[in-house]
Write a protein that holds these residues in place. Sequence first.
Motif, PDB file in Angstrom:
ATOM      1  N   THR A  81       0.817  -1.209   0.000  1.00  0.00           N
ATOM      2  CA  THR A  81       0.000   0.000   0.000  1.00  0.00           C
ATOM      3  C   THR A  81       0.854   1.263   0.000  1.00  0.00           C
ATOM      4  N   GLY A  82       0.317   2.296  -0.630  1.00  0.00           N
ATOM      5  CA  GLY A  82       0.942   3.609  -0.586  1.00  0.00           C
ATOM      6  C   GLY A  82       2.217   3.738  -1.387  1.00  0.00           C
ATOM      7  N   ASN A  83       2.481   2.825  -2.312  1.00  0.00           N
ATOM      8  CA  ASN A  83       3.712   2.872  -3.095  1.00  0.00           C
ATOM      9  C   ASN A  83       3.496   3.631  -4.402  1.00  0.00           C
ATOM     10  N   ASN A 101      -6.039 -13.394   1.351  1.00  0.00           N
ATOM     11  CA  ASN A 101      -6.069 -12.298   2.317  1.00  0.00           C
ATOM     12  C   ASN A 101      -4.930 -11.301   2.126  1.00  0.00           C
ATOM     13  N   ASN A 102      -4.725 -10.865   0.882  1.00  0.00           N
ATOM     14  CA  ASN A 102      -3.716  -9.847   0.610  1.00  0.00           C
ATOM     15  C   ASN A 102      -4.384  -8.498   0.357  1.00  0.00           C
ATOM     16  N   GLU A 103      -3.674  -7.442   0.667  1.00  0.00           N
ATOM     17  CA  GLU A 103      -4.181  -6.092   0.418  1.00  0.00           C
ATOM     18  C   GLU A 103      -3.253  -5.385  -0.567  1.00  0.00           C
ATOM     19  N   PHE A 104      -3.822  -4.929  -1.677  1.00  0.00           N
ATOM     20  CA  PHE A 104      -3.113  -4.096  -2.643  1.00  0.00           C
ATOM     21  C   PHE A 104      -3.952  -2.834  -2.805  1.00  0.00           C
ATOM     22  N   SER A 105      -3.583  -1.757  -2.146  1.00  0.00           N
ATOM     23  CA  SER A 105      -4.431  -0.566  -2.157  1.00  0.00           C
ATOM     24  C   SER A 105      -3.596   0.706  -2.097  1.00  0.00           C
ATOM     25  N   PHE A 106      -4.164   1.764  -2.654  1.00  0.00           N
ATOM     26  CA  PHE A 106      -3.570   3.097  -2.614  1.00  0.00           C
ATOM     27  C   PHE A 106      -2.147   3.112  -3.157  1.00  0.00           C
TER      28      PHE A 106
END
Length: 199
Positions: A81-83, A101-106
């Motif tokens: 995130t945030g990259n 259950n992975n998060e790829f956001s922002f």
Amino acid sequence: PSVDSEVFDNILFENGDGISITGTSPPKRHFVHDNTIFNISSTGIVIDPGADNIIRNNTIENITFNGIALGSATSGNNTITGNSIRNTDQGIRVVLSVPGNNEFSFNYLYDSRSYAFFSNVAENITAENNCWDISLKSRIPARIFDFFDNPAYGVVDFDPFLSGSDCGLEIGVNDIIPLQVVENVDLVKEKTTLVRVTL
């Protein structure tokens, strides 16, 4: 967060890989954040194997291959995130052994030469609230490699997504390409005429 290793506040350039965390057994938790990585001949950040990794707030630019790569021995529960990732062949490449259950956001994915997001995972992936360097929803799938390119892989869910000022750039009007052009419409003075255009 509770992690086994932390890599942060580095300026890395003109290397094969920017940050490469490999060969740890069993997979450990890595926190990679606030690094500036540019002019790299392979991958900006690669983790393989690892588990419960956090890759956050890194600036990655001018990369020959992948901006961020999670390798085939990497387990799930990763937070990416945030990259800010610019001028890569593939912005984020995911090849997970346990993909759940992975998060790829922002993440801000600019100027990808091939794909902004490349999935080699059989299960579906959620990659919502990212900036895809474009505002027109119908053109985002061309920036993603997933089920629609190879049915052996899952679908990457990108909606909702960031656009316009949320991407930090003036992305919007210039991206709009009409798919339907209205012709032969009678415009009568002092009369309101509704023209419907599909985008």
